[in-house]
Design a protein around this motif. Structure first.
Motif, PDB file in Angstrom:
ATOM      1  N   ASN A 147       0.919  -0.963  -0.116  1.00  0.00           N
ATOM      2  CA  ASN A 147      -0.193  -0.633  -0.130  1.00  0.00           C
ATOM      3  C   ASN A 147       1.120   1.185   0.189  1.00  0.00           C
ATOM      4  OD1 ASN A 147      -2.435   1.966   0.006  1.00  0.00           O
ATOM      5  ND2 ASN A 147      -2.331   1.474   2.555  1.00  0.00           N
ATOM      6  N   PRO A 148       1.599   1.719  -1.378  1.00  0.00           N
ATOM      7  CA  PRO A 148       2.500   2.977  -1.369  1.00  0.00           C
ATOM      8  C   PRO A 148       2.131   4.098  -1.162  1.00  0.00           C
ATOM      9  CG  PRO A 148       2.373   1.899  -3.081  1.00  0.00           C
ATOM     10  CD  PRO A 148       0.953   1.319  -2.388  1.00  0.00           C
ATOM     11  N   HIS A 149       0.844   5.031  -1.173  1.00  0.00           N
ATOM     12  CA  HIS A 149       0.209   5.830  -1.937  1.00  0.00           C
ATOM     13  C   HIS A 149      -0.705   5.907  -0.488  1.00  0.00           C
ATOM     14  CE1 HIS A 149      -2.473   8.629  -3.450  1.00  0.00           C
ATOM     15  NE2 HIS A 149      -1.500   9.254  -4.134  1.00  0.00           N
ATOM     16  N   VAL A 150      -0.874   7.486   0.332  1.00  0.00           N
ATOM     17  CA  VAL A 150      -1.504   7.414   0.263  1.00  0.00           C
ATOM     18  C   VAL A 150      -2.310   9.498  -0.007  1.00  0.00           C
ATOM     19  CG1 VAL A 150      -1.476   8.976   2.372  1.00  0.00           C
ATOM     20  CG2 VAL A 150      -3.204   7.737   3.166  1.00  0.00           C
ATOM     21  N   LEU A 151      -3.604  10.312  -0.107  1.00  0.00           N
ATOM     22  CA  LEU A 151      -3.641  11.161  -0.158  1.00  0.00           C
ATOM     23  C   LEU A 151      -4.197  11.960   1.058  1.00  0.00           C
ATOM     24  CD1 LEU A 151      -3.667  13.936  -2.061  1.00  0.00           C
ATOM     25  CD2 LEU A 151      -6.479  12.630  -2.541  1.00  0.00           C
ATOM     26  N   VAL A 152      -3.462  13.101   1.632  1.00  0.00           N
ATOM     27  CA  VAL A 152      -3.984  13.966   3.053  1.00  0.00           C
ATOM     28  C   VAL A 152      -4.192  14.731   2.361  1.00  0.00           C
ATOM     29  CG1 VAL A 152      -2.444  14.762   5.052  1.00  0.00           C
ATOM     30  CG2 VAL A 152      -1.816  12.811   4.296  1.00  0.00           C
ATOM     31  N   ARG A 153      -5.983  15.165   3.332  1.00  0.00           N
ATOM     32  CA  ARG A 153      -6.495  16.320   2.591  1.00  0.00           C
ATOM     33  C   ARG A 153      -6.231  17.370   3.195  1.00  0.00           C
ATOM     34  NH1 ARG A 153     -11.875  15.314   0.703  1.00  0.00           N
ATOM     35  NH2 ARG A 153     -12.415  16.666   2.561  1.00  0.00           N
ATOM     36  N   PRO A 154      -6.469  18.748   2.586  1.00  0.00           N
ATOM     37  CA  PRO A 154      -5.989  19.616   3.482  1.00  0.00           C
ATOM     38  C   PRO A 154      -7.057  19.376   4.687  1.00  0.00           C
ATOM     39  CG  PRO A 154      -7.137  20.435   1.484  1.00  0.00           C
ATOM     40  CD  PRO A 154      -7.500  18.788   1.520  1.00  0.00           C
ATOM     41  N   ARG A 155      -6.247  20.534   5.909  1.00  0.00           N
ATOM     42  CA  ARG A 155      -6.926  21.085   7.656  1.00  0.00           C
ATOM     43  C   ARG A 155      -6.523  19.076   7.639  1.00  0.00           C
ATOM     44  NH1 ARG A 155      -9.632  22.911   3.561  1.00  0.00           N
ATOM     45  NH2 ARG A 155     -11.768  21.344   3.999  1.00  0.00           N
ATOM     46  N   THR A 156      -5.968  18.393   7.527  1.00  0.00           N
ATOM     47  CA  THR A 156      -6.113  17.373   8.309  1.00  0.00           C
ATOM     48  C   THR A 156      -4.483  17.203   9.199  1.00  0.00           C
ATOM     49  OG1 THR A 156      -6.863  16.556   6.417  1.00  0.00           O
ATOM     50  CG2 THR A 156      -5.318  15.056   7.749  1.00  0.00           C
ATOM     51  N   TYR A 157      -4.409  16.772  10.305  1.00  0.00           N
ATOM     52  CA  TYR A 157      -3.017  17.020  10.896  1.00  0.00           C
ATOM     53  C   TYR A 157      -2.352  15.734  10.558  1.00  0.00           C
ATOM     54  CZ  TYR A 157      -3.932  20.714  13.706  1.00  0.00           C
ATOM     55  OH  TYR A 157      -3.410  22.238  14.267  1.00  0.00           O
ATOM     56  N   HIS A 158      -1.409  15.794  10.498  1.00  0.00           N
ATOM     57  CA  HIS A 158      -1.036  14.462   9.984  1.00  0.00           C
ATOM     58  C   HIS A 158       0.751  13.939  10.436  1.00  0.00           C
ATOM     59  CE1 HIS A 158      -0.623  16.834   6.798  1.00  0.00           C
ATOM     60  NE2 HIS A 158       0.749  16.421   6.465  1.00  0.00           N
ATOM     61  N   ILE A 186       1.544  23.646   9.627  1.00  0.00           N
ATOM     62  CA  ILE A 186       1.369  24.491  10.858  1.00  0.00           C
ATOM     63  C   ILE A 186       0.786  23.948  11.706  1.00  0.00           C
ATOM     64  CG2 ILE A 186      -1.035  25.518  11.725  1.00  0.00           C
ATOM     65  CD1 ILE A 186      -1.587  26.027   8.617  1.00  0.00           C
ATOM     66  N   PRO A 187       1.938  23.263  12.620  1.00  0.00           N
ATOM     67  CA  PRO A 187       2.009  22.257  14.161  1.00  0.00           C
ATOM     68  C   PRO A 187       0.777  22.456  14.905  1.00  0.00           C
ATOM     69  CG  PRO A 187       3.285  23.919  14.882  1.00  0.00           C
ATOM     70  CD  PRO A 187       2.753  24.706  13.475  1.00  0.00           C
ATOM     71  N   ARG A 188       1.106  21.513  16.232  1.00  0.00           N
ATOM     72  CA  ARG A 188      -0.771  21.144  16.430  1.00  0.00           C
ATOM     73  C   ARG A 188      -0.686  22.053  17.236  1.00  0.00           C
ATOM     74  NH1 ARG A 188      -4.969  18.124  17.179  1.00  0.00           N
ATOM     75  NH2 ARG A 188      -4.854  17.213  14.967  1.00  0.00           N
ATOM     76  N   ALA A 189      -1.213  22.827  17.861  1.00  0.00           N
ATOM     77  CA  ALA A 189      -1.209  23.628  19.558  1.00  0.00           C
ATOM     78  C   ALA A 189      -0.726  22.408  20.454  1.00  0.00           C
ATOM     79  CB  ALA A 189      -2.363  24.891  19.891  1.00  0.00           C
ATOM     80  N   ARG A 190      -0.100  23.116  20.875  1.00  0.00           N
ATOM     81  CA  ARG A 190      -0.501  22.076  22.430  1.00  0.00           C
ATOM     82  C   ARG A 190      -1.173  22.721  23.227  1.00  0.00           C
ATOM     83  NH1 ARG A 190      -0.077  16.945  20.254  1.00  0.00           N
ATOM     84  NH2 ARG A 190       1.737  16.917  18.606  1.00  0.00           N
ATOM     85  N   ALA A 191      -1.337  21.683  23.806  1.00  0.00           N
ATOM     86  CA  ALA A 191      -2.292  22.434  25.726  1.00  0.00           C
ATOM     87  C   ALA A 191      -1.168  22.935  27.015  1.00  0.00           C
ATOM     88  CB  ALA A 191      -3.190  21.474  26.149  1.00  0.00           C
ATOM     89  N   ALA A 192      -1.333  23.811  27.631  1.00  0.00           N
ATOM     90  CA  ALA A 192      -0.560  24.659  28.059  1.00  0.00           C
ATOM     91  C   ALA A 192      -0.625  23.691  29.614  1.00  0.00           C
ATOM     92  CB  ALA A 192      -1.005  25.909  27.627  1.00  0.00           C
TER      93      ALA A 192
END
Length: 192
Positions: A147-158, A186-192
């Motif tokens: 399974n060598p391919h995947v599509l990452v959609r916009p606004r999807t953290y990965h 855009i990195p995921r914001a971590r809870a403080a």
């Protein structure tokens, strides 16, 4: 004898710590195989992004990104596309077992829908996808054999993580050349 500067190793005189080092062409041939450049080139030629391997800007030593174990072999705008190729391999972190992960991030819409095509060229990895606007979280197991391919959609953290010794990954972002660098990851914001 190879000197630290030749291996992409910097010494910070203030804290006497070594900065993360990149991999040389020789390191990549040993780790991934002598055909690693051809493996990267072939899908790009098939996709008609490049016609000749000389159009690719292979880095030696490889580049590094903040909070990522990726060793970036290619980071290039070709035509209207952004193209990345990197190797993930296990690396030690402070008092933890070695891991091979990229940073967790997403791509916002910036005049276009920023899609990412992931092509796993060698090895195996898991890609965790978190579609924030859909509330869907899934792990996609990628293998260069099955399974060598995947599509990452916009606004999807990965975030990618190796599941074998290493992974050679090609990422193509079609029509994304116009996205400014500061808006690209855009990195995921971590809870403080």
């Amino acid at each position: 004898m190879v000197f630290p500067a030749e291996r992409g190793l910097d010494l910070n005189p203030e804290d006497k710590k070594q900065a993360p080092q990149g991999l040389t062409h020789e390191d990549l041939m040993t780790l991934v195989g002598p055909d690693y450049q051809q493996l990267i080139f072939e899908p790009l030629k098939w996709l008609k992004i490049v016609q000749d391997i000389s159009e690719l800007e292979f880095k030696s030593p490889t580049g590094r990104h903040e909070n990522s174990n990726g060793h970036y072999i290619i980071e290039q705008i070709i035509g209207n596309h952004r193209v990345y190729a990197y190797v993930l391999k296990p690396e030690s972190r402070k008092d933890e077992k070695p891991i091979g992960k990229t940073s967790e991030h997403k791509h916002e819409d910036y005049e276009i829908e920023a899609l990412e095509h992931y092509f796993l060229l060698r090895g195996a990895m898991s890609l965790c996808l978190n579609e924030e606007d859909q509330g869907i979280v899934q792990n996609v197991e990628l293998s260069s054999e099955k399974n060598p391919h995947v599509l990452v959609r916009p606004r999807t953290y990965h975030q990618a993580e190796i599941t074998e010794n290493h992974a050679l990954v090609l990422v193509v972002m079609p029509n994304a050349a116009s996205i400014p660098e500061d808006r690209l990851h855009i990195p995921r914001a971590r809870a403080a």
